[in-house]
Design a protein around this motif. Sequence first.
Motif, PDB file in Angstrom:
ATOM      1  N   HIS A 215       0.853  -1.194   0.000  1.00 53.24           N
ATOM      2  CA  HIS A 215       0.000   0.000   0.000  1.00 53.24           C
ATOM      3  C   HIS A 215       0.886   1.240   0.000  1.00 53.24           C
ATOM      4  O   HIS A 215       1.711   1.416   0.894  1.00 53.24           O
ATOM      5  CB  HIS A 215      -0.894  -0.004   1.239  1.00 53.24           C
ATOM      6  N   GLU A 216       0.717   2.089  -1.007  1.00 53.24           N
ATOM      7  CA  GLU A 216       1.585   3.261  -1.146  1.00 53.24           C
ATOM      8  C   GLU A 216       1.484   4.210   0.043  1.00 53.24           C
ATOM      9  O   GLU A 216       2.471   4.787   0.479  1.00 53.24           O
ATOM     10  CB  GLU A 216       1.240   4.005  -2.445  1.00 53.24           C
ATOM     11  N   ALA A 217       0.268   4.404   0.571  1.00 53.24           N
ATOM     12  CA  ALA A 217       0.094   5.319   1.713  1.00 53.24           C
ATOM     13  C   ALA A 217       0.747   4.783   2.984  1.00 53.24           C
ATOM     14  O   ALA A 217       0.923   5.528   3.947  1.00 53.24           O
ATOM     15  CB  ALA A 217      -1.390   5.570   1.957  1.00 53.24           C
ATOM     16  N   LEU A 218       1.111   3.506   2.983  1.00 55.15           N
ATOM     17  CA  LEU A 218       1.778   2.893   4.144  1.00 55.15           C
ATOM     18  C   LEU A 218       3.256   2.683   3.882  1.00 55.15           C
ATOM     19  O   LEU A 218       3.897   1.857   4.547  1.00 55.15           O
ATOM     20  CB  LEU A 218       1.112   1.548   4.476  1.00 55.15           C
ATOM     21  N   GLY A 219       3.816   3.403   2.903  1.00 58.16           N
ATOM     22  CA  GLY A 219       5.232   3.232   2.585  1.00 58.16           C
ATOM     23  C   GLY A 219       5.510   1.888   1.953  1.00 58.16           C
ATOM     24  O   GLY A 219       6.565   1.286   2.201  1.00 58.16           O
ATOM     25  N   MET A 220       4.559   1.409   1.144  1.00 59.07           N
ATOM     26  CA  MET A 220       4.643   0.120   0.445  1.00 59.07           C
ATOM     27  C   MET A 220       4.648  -1.071   1.399  1.00 59.07           C
ATOM     28  O   MET A 220       5.077  -2.162   1.049  1.00 59.07           O
ATOM     29  CB  MET A 220       5.861   0.079  -0.478  1.00 59.07           C
ATOM     30  N   GLU A 221       4.152  -0.866   2.610  1.00 62.45           N
ATOM     31  CA  GLU A 221       3.946  -1.975   3.536  1.00 62.45           C
ATOM     32  C   GLU A 221       2.520  -2.502   3.369  1.00 62.45           C
ATOM     33  O   GLU A 221       1.677  -1.849   2.754  1.00 62.45           O
ATOM     34  CB  GLU A 221       4.170  -1.516   4.988  1.00 62.45           C
ATOM     35  N   THR A 222       2.261  -3.672   3.917  1.00 65.09           N
ATOM     36  CA  THR A 222       0.906  -4.227   3.858  1.00 65.09           C
ATOM     37  C   THR A 222       0.099  -3.787   5.079  1.00 65.09           C
ATOM     38  O   THR A 222       0.675  -3.541   6.151  1.00 65.09           O
ATOM     39  CB  THR A 222       0.953  -5.757   3.810  1.00 65.09           C
ATOM     40  N   PRO A 223      -1.228  -3.684   4.962  1.00 63.82           N
ATOM     41  CA  PRO A 223      -2.055  -3.326   6.124  1.00 63.82           C
ATOM     42  C   PRO A 223      -1.857  -4.263   7.310  1.00 63.82           C
ATOM     43  O   PRO A 223      -1.843  -3.820   8.460  1.00 63.82           O
ATOM     44  CB  PRO A 223      -3.478  -3.399   5.563  1.00 63.82           C
ATOM     45  N   ALA A 224      -1.688  -5.564   7.040  1.00 65.94           N
ATOM     46  CA  ALA A 224      -1.524  -6.520   8.142  1.00 65.94           C
ATOM     47  C   ALA A 224      -0.271  -6.246   8.950  1.00 65.94           C
ATOM     48  O   ALA A 224      -0.240  -6.455  10.168  1.00 65.94           O
ATOM     49  CB  ALA A 224      -1.495  -7.950   7.588  1.00 65.94           C
ATOM     50  N   SER A 225       0.796  -5.776   8.300  1.00 70.22           N
ATOM     51  CA  SER A 225       2.049  -5.498   9.014  1.00 70.22           C
ATOM     52  C   SER A 225       1.966  -4.230   9.850  1.00 70.22           C
ATOM     53  O   SER A 225       2.788  -4.013  10.741  1.00 70.22           O
ATOM     54  CB  SER A 225       3.196  -5.380   8.017  1.00 70.22           C
ATOM     55  N   MET A 226       0.971  -3.368   9.569  1.00 66.83           N
ATOM     56  CA  MET A 226       0.846  -2.092  10.272  1.00 66.83           C
ATOM     57  C   MET A 226      -0.240  -2.115  11.338  1.00 66.83           C
ATOM     58  O   MET A 226      -0.264  -1.246  12.210  1.00 66.83           O
ATOM     59  CB  MET A 226       0.530  -0.975   9.269  1.00 66.83           C
ATOM     60  N   HIS A 227      -1.136  -3.108  11.289  1.00 63.61           N
ATOM     61  CA  HIS A 227      -2.300  -3.080  12.167  1.00 63.61           C
ATOM     62  C   HIS A 227      -2.029  -3.736  13.519  1.00 63.61           C
ATOM     63  O   HIS A 227      -1.290  -4.709  13.619  1.00 63.61           O
ATOM     64  CB  HIS A 227      -3.483  -3.788  11.505  1.00 63.61           C
ATOM     65  N   ASN A 228      -2.645  -3.168  14.557  1.00 55.82           N
ATOM     66  CA  ASN A 228      -2.611  -3.735  15.903  1.00 55.82           C
ATOM     67  C   ASN A 228      -4.034  -4.001  16.372  1.00 55.82           C
ATOM     68  O   ASN A 228      -4.953  -3.256  16.044  1.00 55.82           O
ATOM     69  CB  ASN A 228      -1.939  -2.765  16.892  1.00 55.82           C
ATOM     70  N   PHE A 229      -4.201  -5.044  17.146  1.00 57.96           N
ATOM     71  CA  PHE A 229      -5.520  -5.339  17.698  1.00 57.96           C
ATOM     72  C   PHE A 229      -5.932  -4.251  18.681  1.00 57.96           C
ATOM     73  O   PHE A 229      -5.089  -3.636  19.348  1.00 57.96           O
ATOM     74  CB  PHE A 229      -5.513  -6.697  18.406  1.00 57.96           C
ATOM     75  N   SER A 230      -7.227  -4.011  18.794  1.00 58.71           N
ATOM     76  CA  SER A 230      -7.740  -3.017  19.734  1.00 58.71           C
ATOM     77  C   SER A 230      -7.569  -3.513  21.166  1.00 58.71           C
ATOM     78  O   SER A 230      -7.721  -4.695  21.457  1.00 58.71           O
ATOM     79  CB  SER A 230      -9.218  -2.744  19.454  1.00 58.71           C
ATOM     80  N   SER A 231      -7.254  -2.570  22.047  1.00 57.99           N
ATOM     81  CA  SER A 231      -7.119  -2.900  23.469  1.00 57.99           C
ATOM     82  C   SER A 231      -8.466  -2.895  24.183  1.00 57.99           C
ATOM     83  O   SER A 231      -8.542  -3.171  25.378  1.00 57.99           O
ATOM     84  CB  SER A 231      -6.179  -1.900  24.151  1.00 57.99           C
ATOM     85  N   ARG A 232      -9.545  -2.574  23.441  1.00 59.76           N
ATOM     86  CA  ARG A 232     -10.887  -2.525  24.013  1.00 59.76           C
ATOM     87  C   ARG A 232     -11.660  -3.765  23.560  1.00 59.76           C
ATOM     88  O   ARG A 232     -12.088  -3.831  22.400  1.00 59.76           O
ATOM     89  CB  ARG A 232     -11.612  -1.251  23.584  1.00 59.76           C
ATOM     90  N   PRO A 233     -11.852  -4.739  24.420  1.00 63.30           N
ATOM     91  CA  PRO A 233     -12.538  -5.963  24.012  1.00 63.30           C
ATOM     92  C   PRO A 233     -14.033  -5.744  23.830  1.00 63.30           C
ATOM     93  O   PRO A 233     -14.630  -4.821  24.383  1.00 63.30           O
ATOM     94  CB  PRO A 233     -12.258  -6.924  25.174  1.00 63.30           C
TER      95      PRO A 233
END
Length: 393
Positions: A290-308
Motif C-alpha cells: 500500500h503506497e500510503a503505508l510506505g509500500m507496507e501491507t495493512p496486516a504489518s501495520m495493524h494492531n488489535f484493539s485494546s478494548r474488548p
Amino acid sequence: MPWKETTTMEQKIEFICEWRTGKYTITELCKNFEISRPTAYKLINRFEKQGFEGLKEQSRTPKEHPNATKENIVDGILKLKKKHPRWGAKKINKLLFNDFTENEIPSVVTVHNILKRHGLVCPQKRLRRVKPVYPIFDPKVCNEVWSADYKGKFLMGNKVYCHPLTIADSKSRFLFTAKGHYKETLKYAKAEFTKVFRKYGIPKQLHTDNGSPFGSVRAIQRFTQLSYWFIELGIIPVFSDPAHPEQNGRHERMHRDLKAACAKPSAYDLKAQQRRLNHFVKEYNHIRPHEALGMETPASMHNFSSRPFPEKIPNFDYNSNLKILKVTQNGAIRWKSYYWVYLTAALKGKYVGIEDLGNGIWKVFYRDVFLGFFNETQLRNKEKSIRLETNLV
C-alpha cells in the motif's frame, strides 16, 4: 485545466500522497493531475505549513477592507469603553459624536464588533449550538476510527444481487471483512459487526455514510437502531456529510479495488461470490503493498484493539441531576403525565436522561451522547406531541 469540482479535496490528498513518495517529478504530477506548476507548488507549500488542513478551500476575502474603520476612531471607541466599562455599543456610539463628524462615525453594529474583537463585550447567557461529533479524518493510531459501508450492489450470475458489507481500520487500512449479503439489513450488519468485534476488539469511532442501516438524515443526530447499539458498546457513531462520499475517501478507494477484483465479472451465487471476497481480503491485507503505508501491507501495520467486545451490554448510571425517563413503544417520553415528547422508535424500551437548563428548556441524552433539546412551554395541547430539536439559539 482546473481540479474536478466533485472530487477536489480527494484529488488534492491523492496529489500530496503521490508527491510524498518521491517517485515522480513535479512535471509528471502536474501532467497526471492536469494542473499547473504554480498550483502544484502552492498545494505543497500549504501542506508543509498546515498539513492536510491547508488543502481545504481558503477564503478569498481581502485582508484589508477599503471601508475599514480608521485607527483613531477605533482608539476613541476603546478609550470610551475603558472610561465607561458597563456601557454598551449604543451609548458609546452616541458619545462618538462629541469627537468625530457624522460621516466618520461607524454604525452601532460596527462599534459592537470592534468591542467584541478586543474582548470587551460580555456575552449574554444563552443556549449555544451543540457542535456535532465529526469523524477523525486523519487518525494517528490504529482503532481510533474504523470505516464501514455497503459497497454498491451488483448482480451475480444467478441474477440475484450481492450487497458486500466492508469494515476497515482507517489508520492501517486493514480490511476486517467483506461479507456478501442478500439485503442491507440491521440483522445481517449487526451479526457481522459482532463477529469482527469479537475477533479484533472495538474502535473509538465508527465512520459510515447516511444510508440504512447505518444512519438516517431524518433521525435525531442521524442515529439509527444500529447507531444506538454502537453507543451502548462505547463506540461513537460518526457520519459523512450527505452526498459527500469523498469524506471517507480511503474506504471508497478500497471499494474500487474490490469491485474490480470481485464484480467484473461476478460469481454465479453468493457462496462462490463470498470465496472471491475472502480471497480479496486476504490479498489486500497480507500481500498487496500500500503506497500510503510506505509500500507496507495493512496486516504489518495493524494492531488489535485494546478494548474488548463486551458480550453483555454494560449498565449505565446517569448523573443524579438528570431526570431518568423510559422511551415508550411509540418512541416518545411521557412528560408530566399527559404530554408527549417524541424521540425515536429506535430507542423504545430504553432510558434517557433529561437535564434542566432553565426557562423551560430541557436537554436530552442517551447514555453519555447528546440527542437534542425540547421546550416544555410548547406543550400546549394534550393530544399532540413535540419533537426534539438538535439546536436552540
